[in-house]
Motif scaffolding. Sequence first.
Motif, PDB file in Angstrom:
ATOM      1  N   TYR A  14      42.937 -10.059  35.439  1.00 19.49           N
ATOM      2  CA  TYR A  14      41.987 -10.047  34.326  1.00 19.49           C
ATOM      3  C   TYR A  14      42.530 -10.853  33.138  1.00 19.49           C
ATOM      4  O   TYR A  14      41.778 -11.580  32.482  1.00 19.49           O
ATOM      5  CB  TYR A  14      41.696  -8.614  33.894  1.00 19.49           C
ATOM      6  CG  TYR A  14      40.772  -7.863  34.809  1.00 19.49           C
ATOM      7  CD1 TYR A  14      39.561  -8.414  35.240  1.00 19.49           C
ATOM      8  CD2 TYR A  14      41.096  -6.583  35.269  1.00 19.49           C
ATOM      9  CE1 TYR A  14      38.712  -7.721  36.074  1.00 19.49           C
ATOM     10  CE2 TYR A  14      40.245  -5.888  36.119  1.00 19.49           C
ATOM     11  CZ  TYR A  14      39.063  -6.463  36.518  1.00 19.49           C
ATOM     12  OH  TYR A  14      38.221  -5.774  37.355  1.00 19.49           O
ATOM     13  N   LEU A  15      43.812 -10.714  32.855  1.00 22.35           N
ATOM     14  CA  LEU A  15      44.405 -11.454  31.739  1.00 22.35           C
ATOM     15  C   LEU A  15      44.324 -12.964  31.967  1.00 22.35           C
ATOM     16  O   LEU A  15      44.049 -13.731  31.047  1.00 22.35           O
ATOM     17  CB  LEU A  15      45.868 -11.035  31.542  1.00 22.35           C
ATOM     18  CG  LEU A  15      46.102  -9.608  31.031  1.00 22.35           C
ATOM     19  CD1 LEU A  15      47.592  -9.305  30.974  1.00 22.35           C
ATOM     20  CD2 LEU A  15      45.473  -9.415  29.658  1.00 22.35           C
ATOM     21  N   TRP A  16      44.560 -13.377  33.227  1.00 20.72           N
ATOM     22  CA  TRP A  16      44.446 -14.806  33.527  1.00 20.72           C
ATOM     23  C   TRP A  16      42.982 -15.259  33.452  1.00 20.72           C
ATOM     24  O   TRP A  16      42.676 -16.307  32.880  1.00 20.72           O
ATOM     25  CB  TRP A  16      45.010 -15.101  34.910  1.00 20.72           C
ATOM     26  CG  TRP A  16      44.846 -16.542  35.294  1.00 20.72           C
ATOM     27  CD1 TRP A  16      43.807 -17.112  35.981  1.00 20.72           C
ATOM     28  CD2 TRP A  16      45.730 -17.626  34.983  1.00 20.72           C
ATOM     29  NE1 TRP A  16      43.992 -18.457  36.123  1.00 20.72           N
ATOM     30  CE2 TRP A  16      45.161 -18.806  35.520  1.00 20.72           C
ATOM     31  CE3 TRP A  16      46.949 -17.702  34.312  1.00 20.72           C
ATOM     32  CZ2 TRP A  16      45.782 -20.054  35.404  1.00 20.72           C
ATOM     33  CZ3 TRP A  16      47.564 -18.943  34.199  1.00 20.72           C
ATOM     34  CH2 TRP A  16      46.981 -20.103  34.732  1.00 20.72           C
ATOM     35  N   GLY A  17      42.086 -14.478  34.026  1.00 22.70           N
ATOM     36  CA  GLY A  17      40.671 -14.846  34.015  1.00 22.70           C
ATOM     37  C   GLY A  17      40.107 -14.949  32.612  1.00 22.70           C
ATOM     38  O   GLY A  17      39.252 -15.799  32.334  1.00 22.70           O
ATOM     39  N   LEU A  18      40.588 -14.106  31.706  1.00 27.07           N
ATOM     40  CA  LEU A  18      40.125 -14.135  30.311  1.00 27.07           C
ATOM     41  C   LEU A  18      40.806 -15.221  29.491  1.00 27.07           C
ATOM     42  O   LEU A  18      40.454 -15.441  28.327  1.00 27.07           O
ATOM     43  CB  LEU A  18      40.371 -12.767  29.659  1.00 27.07           C
ATOM     44  CG  LEU A  18      39.523 -11.610  30.198  1.00 27.07           C
ATOM     45  CD1 LEU A  18      40.031 -10.281  29.665  1.00 27.07           C
ATOM     46  CD2 LEU A  18      38.053 -11.806  29.844  1.00 27.07           C
ATOM     47  N   GLY A  19      41.808 -15.878  30.080  1.00 26.67           N
ATOM     48  CA  GLY A  19      42.496 -16.954  29.376  1.00 26.67           C
ATOM     49  C   GLY A  19      43.640 -16.500  28.491  1.00 26.67           C
ATOM     50  O   GLY A  19      44.241 -17.319  27.791  1.00 26.67           O
ATOM     51  N   ILE A  20      43.971 -15.216  28.524  1.00 31.48           N
ATOM     52  CA  ILE A  20      44.991 -14.680  27.622  1.00 31.48           C
ATOM     53  C   ILE A  20      46.385 -15.163  28.007  1.00 31.48           C
ATOM     54  O   ILE A  20      47.241 -15.399  27.136  1.00 31.48           O
ATOM     55  CB  ILE A  20      44.935 -13.142  27.609  1.00 31.48           C
ATOM     56  CG1 ILE A  20      43.579 -12.682  27.051  1.00 31.48           C
ATOM     57  CG2 ILE A  20      46.083 -12.540  26.799  1.00 31.48           C
ATOM     58  CD1 ILE A  20      43.358 -11.193  27.136  1.00 31.48           C
ATOM     59  N   ILE A  21      46.641 -15.342  29.300  1.00 35.03           N
ATOM     60  CA  ILE A  21      47.979 -15.781  29.731  1.00 35.03           C
ATOM     61  C   ILE A  21      47.931 -17.180  30.350  1.00 35.03           C
ATOM     62  O   ILE A  21      48.803 -17.545  31.136  1.00 35.03           O
ATOM     63  CB  ILE A  21      48.610 -14.780  30.719  1.00 35.03           C
ATOM     64  CG1 ILE A  21      47.713 -14.570  31.959  1.00 35.03           C
ATOM     65  CG2 ILE A  21      48.868 -13.449  30.043  1.00 35.03           C
ATOM     66  CD1 ILE A  21      48.356 -13.711  33.031  1.00 35.03           C
ATOM     67  N   LYS A  22      46.935 -17.980  29.993  1.00 40.56           N
ATOM     68  CA  LYS A  22      46.866 -19.347  30.507  1.00 40.56           C
ATOM     69  C   LYS A  22      48.042 -20.194  30.028  1.00 40.56           C
ATOM     70  O   LYS A  22      48.333 -21.240  30.610  1.00 40.56           O
ATOM     71  CB  LYS A  22      45.554 -20.004  30.076  1.00 40.56           C
ATOM     72  CG  LYS A  22      44.329 -19.512  30.839  1.00 40.56           C
ATOM     73  CD  LYS A  22      44.331 -20.035  32.263  1.00 40.56           C
ATOM     74  CE  LYS A  22      43.105 -19.599  33.040  1.00 40.56           C
ATOM     75  NZ  LYS A  22      41.895 -20.339  32.681  1.00 40.56           N
ATOM     76  N   PHE A  23      48.721 -19.745  28.972  1.00 40.96           N
ATOM     77  CA  PHE A  23      49.882 -20.488  28.475  1.00 40.96           C
ATOM     78  C   PHE A  23      51.021 -20.518  29.493  1.00 40.96           C
ATOM     79  O   PHE A  23      51.960 -21.317  29.351  1.00 40.96           O
ATOM     80  CB  PHE A  23      50.388 -19.868  27.162  1.00 40.96           C
ATOM     81  CG  PHE A  23      50.916 -18.468  27.303  1.00 40.96           C
ATOM     82  CD1 PHE A  23      52.244 -18.233  27.634  1.00 40.96           C
ATOM     83  CD2 PHE A  23      50.088 -17.372  27.097  1.00 40.96           C
ATOM     84  CE1 PHE A  23      52.738 -16.947  27.770  1.00 40.96           C
ATOM     85  CE2 PHE A  23      50.567 -16.084  27.229  1.00 40.96           C
ATOM     86  CZ  PHE A  23      51.889 -15.866  27.573  1.00 40.96           C
ATOM     87  N   LEU A  24      50.963 -19.666  30.507  1.00 36.60           N
ATOM     88  CA  LEU A  24      52.000 -19.654  31.530  1.00 36.60           C
ATOM     89  C   LEU A  24      51.977 -20.917  32.386  1.00 36.60           C
ATOM     90  O   LEU A  24      52.979 -21.262  33.013  1.00 36.60           O
ATOM     91  CB  LEU A  24      51.835 -18.430  32.436  1.00 36.60           C
ATOM     92  CG  LEU A  24      52.051 -17.066  31.774  1.00 36.60           C
ATOM     93  CD1 LEU A  24      51.682 -15.953  32.739  1.00 36.60           C
ATOM     94  CD2 LEU A  24      53.490 -16.915  31.300  1.00 36.60           C
ATOM     95  N   ALA A  25      50.845 -21.607  32.415  1.00 37.79           N
ATOM     96  CA  ALA A  25      50.728 -22.840  33.193  1.00 37.79           C
ATOM     97  C   ALA A  25      51.179 -24.021  32.346  1.00 37.79           C
ATOM     98  O   ALA A  25      50.906 -24.071  31.144  1.00 37.79           O
ATOM     99  CB  ALA A  25      49.285 -23.043  33.650  1.00 37.79           C
ATOM    100  N   PRO A  26      51.880 -24.980  32.940  1.00 33.01           N
ATOM    101  CA  PRO A  26      52.299 -26.173  32.190  1.00 33.01           C
ATOM    102  C   PRO A  26      51.082 -26.951  31.700  1.00 33.01           C
ATOM    103  O   PRO A  26      49.995 -26.864  32.278  1.00 33.01           O
ATOM    104  CB  PRO A  26      53.090 -26.994  33.227  1.00 33.01           C
ATOM    105  CG  PRO A  26      53.404 -26.043  34.329  1.00 33.01           C
ATOM    106  CD  PRO A  26      52.322 -25.009  34.338  1.00 33.01           C
ATOM    107  N   SER A  27      51.270 -27.718  30.651  1.00 31.34           N
ATOM    108  CA  SER A  27      50.172 -28.522  30.120  1.00 31.34           C
ATOM    109  C   SER A  27      49.803 -29.620  31.107  1.00 31.34           C
ATOM    110  O   SER A  27      50.647 -30.106  31.869  1.00 31.34           O
ATOM    111  CB  SER A  27      50.558 -29.131  28.768  1.00 31.34           C
ATOM    112  OG  SER A  27      51.531 -30.148  28.946  1.00 31.34           O
TER     113      SER A  27
END
Length: 277
Positions: free
Chosen positions: A194-207
């Motif tokens: 859910y956190l990934w789907g909501l974009g809350i932890i998208k910072f874990l992915a490299p730019s």
Amino acid sequence: MAFSLPLPDARRIRSFFTKLPLATRVLLALLTAFWVAHAFRPGLEQWGALIPQEININTLYRLNTYPLLHKNVFHFLLNAIALVPLLERFEAENGTIVTLLLFTGPFGLLPGGLYTLLERYIFRSNSAAIGASVWVFLLLCVEAIKTYRQNPALNISGYAIPTWTTPLFVIFVIHFLIPHTSLLGHLCGAVVGYLWGLGIIKFLAPSEKILRWVEGKLNLLGRLPHYVSVDQKTYGRYGVLPSTGANNSGVGPGRGTLGAANGIAIGPVGSTQRLGP
């Protein structure tokens, strides 16, 4: 009266596996290798399982090894069959590098760490957890958030049920139908999904800028078969951008069309908004 079930088409099954992207293949190979090793080394489960009271500075590897281990062949096959289509879709949307980095790092560490903290300090228990089902429910929750944005509720007998809750229903049904499943472990995977789907932890992915530089420098697309690059992703990391061809074709703002990249249809998009997170 005789009943016969249609046999699966071997050609379609073979075609499905030959088209799997690279990270999905690697992770499936890892799951298979650990299952084979477990058959010859029964102590492997004790070595790599997520056992809350066994987690310390010297055993942090357990936070990444527990999804790779399974109790028996039924457990392994059930998880592999459920995981592969979801993982393939995730890789198509996020790229091979991102998928490998997340599933060999945060997507094991975060639900495993949350499970350990809850078991040790809240429930005061020491239940071991293993299996890729934590990834299955993580990915189901990612998909549930995307579905919720397009279709917020399901109408069943006059009741509006939010679509984002469907993985939770599946988790509880499986817990009651299949013995020895880890309800808490599945819920921890769901939270991260859910956190990934909501974009809350998208910072874990490299730019994407860094990923493009790495891909270009190493020529990964040319060297690695079945590799999914940043520019080949089906939907893009944060959703499909609007298609300028929508209005040109006479489709109004309230209707959708098929977006295309290089002449290839990449999914339904609206003319005034993007889909996805």
